[in-house]
Design a protein around this motif. Structure first.
Motif, short mmCIF file in Angstrom:
data_model
loop_
_atom_site.label_atom_id
_atom_site.label_comp_id
_atom_site.label_asym_id
_atom_site.label_seq_id
_atom_site.Cartn_x
_atom_site.Cartn_y
_atom_site.Cartn_z
N LYS A 1 -7.30 -1.82 -4.15
CA LYS A 1 -6.10 -2.67 -4.00
C LYS A 1 -5.89 -3.48 -5.27
O LYS A 1 -6.85 -3.91 -5.89
CB LYS A 1 -6.29 -3.61 -2.82
N THR A 2 -4.64 -3.66 -5.63
CA THR A 2 -4.42 -4.40 -6.87
C THR A 2 -3.93 -5.82 -6.63
O THR A 2 -3.76 -6.59 -7.55
CB THR A 2 -3.38 -3.66 -7.75
N LYS A 3 -3.70 -6.14 -5.36
CA LYS A 3 -3.17 -7.48 -5.09
C LYS A 3 -4.20 -8.56 -5.45
O LYS A 3 -5.36 -8.51 -5.07
CB LYS A 3 -2.81 -7.56 -3.61
N ILE A 4 -3.73 -9.52 -6.22
CA ILE A 4 -4.65 -10.58 -6.64
C ILE A 4 -4.59 -11.74 -5.66
O ILE A 4 -3.51 -12.13 -5.22
CB ILE A 4 -4.25 -11.09 -8.05
N ILE A 5 -5.77 -12.24 -5.26
CA ILE A 5 -5.76 -13.45 -4.44
C ILE A 5 -6.55 -14.54 -5.16
O ILE A 5 -7.38 -14.23 -6.02
CB ILE A 5 -6.39 -13.20 -3.04
#
Ligand SMILES: Nc1ncnc2c1ncn2[C@@H]1O[C@H](COP(=O)(O)OP(=O)(O)OP(=O)(O)O)[C@@H](O)[C@H]1O
Ligand SMILES: [Mg+2]
Length: 607
Positions: A2-6
């Protein structure tokens, strides 16, 4: 992936940061004790249980914290020690990042009780995994008590990989030793599972050295006190005869911070010159007070590393200080010329040039070296190595007479050269044997055989030898007592931090000096992991070290005169071994110059 940054939550951030600052129980002790020192404490008590895995408790009588400060202190980047980034260039306290407490509380269960002298009541905080569970006012004496339980309870992998209790407590003891030396005006006590390991009451450096290292070391100390502009070097060094096999007795402090720094230790060694052999190290307690702006401690998260802005200057200052103190005490110091110990970075260029100059061959040496290249001496590596391998390279004429070393019939000892090498005649040619290496190999093999059969023959010493240890060593040796017995050393605990060696393996003689006794302890200490892991005997380096320690002092030394009969017996005994041709350290014991080779040197090409 996953590339979503949190954005990570603060507990996770703190846990990650803790990974850098808090590696093991001794890092917790380090951070908490440093805080106590920064808070102007004059009494610090450290209580440890189970090597710190169960409990680390630090109590001080320092400034304490107000309620609001205590709550703030456990948050990341909160510090009372610096105000702006500029302060980073002149740090006077041990802490400055405002990270330690936040890291500790994120990976353990922590209880903080603290009170300032202005406040009537103190504060009690109980924190688990970074979260405050109890926050209340309490009666308390001035100062701070921090109890850290179940370190890494929420990072199981970390907890699993914690080293043995002995290893952890040794780290803690060593660290406390260093701080007690650096802060003699603070009284330190360290207890493990209710037993006192260090009691160092307030005093001066020499009184701390006496209470931690014993009288003998304290008496051997030569004081150093040198001021050059803003640079101050104080402390003690000891005469070369007190040198140790291990570096662990070189205590170096920069602005009261215990450090291990190659530049400074090399400078000290250089100061001792040739007075100490290159494989030994002096006992020193050296304190450098340098202008804070010339020292960068903000290099490593644990502040273990340190950088100086004027390396060559500091190097020569330390070197000359050590050298002058030794000469003032009647020692002649010769400079190490071809020192393998590294010179400071900035000197490298010069040494490189020197090396080049030295390796420019003169014509004669060049001719010699080409002759050597063509017909080099072959060393025997195996008993069944065919004779052709000892012939000069490229010469295969000898192939038809493939005599095996096994079939060798007689050896006639002709004599000794330089009271070191036995010369003998054999069917293959001229045999040269290094008598010291040969004897060492024989002893080594005997000892190994005895160990394999679990029957080490033991010699009770007429006069047992006592050795004063430092607390961390004492712990380790006490734990290793049973293993030491297997290897033929009977060691008894004798008073505080002192042991008595009662017996030694009989191949090693009937007496040992105090120096050898210290070396034995250093060897066991250095190889303690190896010994505990019960590896294959032949793989144990420490056995080689023990044997060569004795071989150097007891077995036939180079320089000892032996008779022809003794020489014959020595060679016969050596050749009866399975691997006679190399000493335990892999150096040759015997070299054979075969006939063909000798003929070639004399250019007798008559065949
Ligand atoms: N034993 C103590 N006595 C008094 N104050 C303390 C004590 N321990 C911590 N503090 C206070 O808590 C603050 C935070 O401590 P912490 O160790 O986290 O950071 P630091 O010492 O400032 O920096 P570093 O992370 O480099 O150690 C300190 O700046 C100090 O004000
Ligand atoms: Mg701190």
């Amino acid at each position: 992936m996953k590339t979503k940054i949190i954005k990570l939550d603060s507990l996770t951030i703190n846990k990650i940061a803790a990974g850098e600052v808090i590696e093991r129980p001794s890092s917790v002790v380090k951070e908490l004790v440093e805080n106590s020192i920064d808070a102007d404490s004059t009494e610090i008590t450290i209580n440890i249980q189970e090597g710190g895995k169960k409990l680390i408790e630090i109590m001080d009588n320092g400034n304490g914290m107000s309620h609001d400060d205590a709550v703030l202190a456990i948050q990341r980047y909160s510090t009372s020690k610096i105000r702006t980034a500029d302060d980073l260039f002149s740090i006077h306290s041990l802490g400055f990042r405002g990270e330690a407490l936040a890291s500790i509380v994120s990976v353990a269960q922590v209880e903080i009780t603290t009170k300032t002298k202005e406040d009537e009541l103190g504060t009690l905080l109980s924190i688990k995994g970074g979260e405050i569970k109890i926050n209340k006012k309490t009666t308390a004496s001035n100062g701070t008590r921090i109890a850290v339980r179940n370190l890494f309870f929420n990072i199981p992998v970390r907890r699993k990989f914690l080293k043995s209790i002995t290893t952890e407590i040794n780290h803690i003891t060593e660290f406390t030793t260093k701080l007690a030396l650096a802060y003699p005006n603070i009284s330190f006590s360290l207890n493990h599972n209710g037993k006192s390991l260090i009691t160092a009451p307030k005093g001066d450096t020499i009184s701390q050295i006496t209470s931690i290292f014993g009288n003998k070391v304290a008496k051997a100390c030569i004081s150093i006190d040198k001021k050059e502009n803003d640079y101050l070097i104080t402390g003690f060094i000891t005469k070369p005869e007190f040198s140790r096999k291990s570096k662990d007795y070189m205590y170096i402090f920069v602005n009261k911070r215990p450090i291990s720094n190659k530049l400074i230790s090399d400078a000290i060694l250089q100061g001792y010159g040739t007075a100490i052999p290159s494989d030994r190290y002096p006992i020193v307690f050296l304190f450098l007070d340098l202008p804070t702006e010339e020292v960068d401690v903000n290099v490593h998260p644990t502040k273990k590393e340190i950088r100086f802005s004027k390396e060559p200057f500091i190097f020569s200052l330390v070197e000359s200080c050590v050298q002058n103190s030794l000469t003032e005490n009647g020692l002649k110091i010769f400079e190490r010329v071809s020192d393998t110990r590294v010179q400071p970075t900035l000197f490298k260029e010069i040494s490189k040039e020197k090396v080049i100059a030295n390796t420019q061959f003169s014509d004669t040496t060049r001719i010699k070296s080409t002759v050597e290249d063509k017909t080099s001496i072959r060393m025997i590596k195996r008993r069944d190595q065919p004779i052709e391998h000892f012939l000069p390279e490229g010469d295969k004429k000898g192939r038809d007479k493939e005599i095996q070393i096994e079939k060798k019939v007689s050896i006639r000892v002709i004599g000794l050269i330089k009271s070191t090498y036995i010369i003998a005649e054999t069917e293959e040619g001229l045999l040269l044997c290094d008598q010291h290496a040969a004897h060492e190999k024989i002893n080594y093999s005997k000892y190994l055989r005895q160990l394999e059969n679990m029957k080490v023959s033991v010699q009770k010493l007429l006069a047992p030898v006592s050795v004063q240890l430092k607390p961390s060593e004492f712990q380790m040796i006490e734990e290793m007592k049973l293993q030491l017995k297997v290897y033929g050393f009977d060691v008894e605990v004798f008073g505080k931090n002192e042991i008595l060696i009662r017996s030694i393996p009989s191949i090693m003689g009937v007496t040992i000096s105090h120096e050898v006794a210290k070396d034995i302890i250093d060897i066991f200490k250095e190889h303690n992991k190896e010994i505990k892991e019960n590896l294959v005997l032949e793989d144990l380096d420490f056995i080689k070290e023990i044997v060569s320690l004795f071989a150097c002092r007891r077995s036939i030394k180079s320089g000892d005169k032996i008779s022809v009969r003794e020489a014959e017996k020595l060679i016969a005994e050596l050749l009866s071994l399975k691997e006679p041709f190399t000493c335990p350290h892999g150096r040759p014991t015997i070299i054979i110059l075969n006939e063909k080779y000798i003929e070639e040197i004399f250019q007798r090409d008559y065949r």
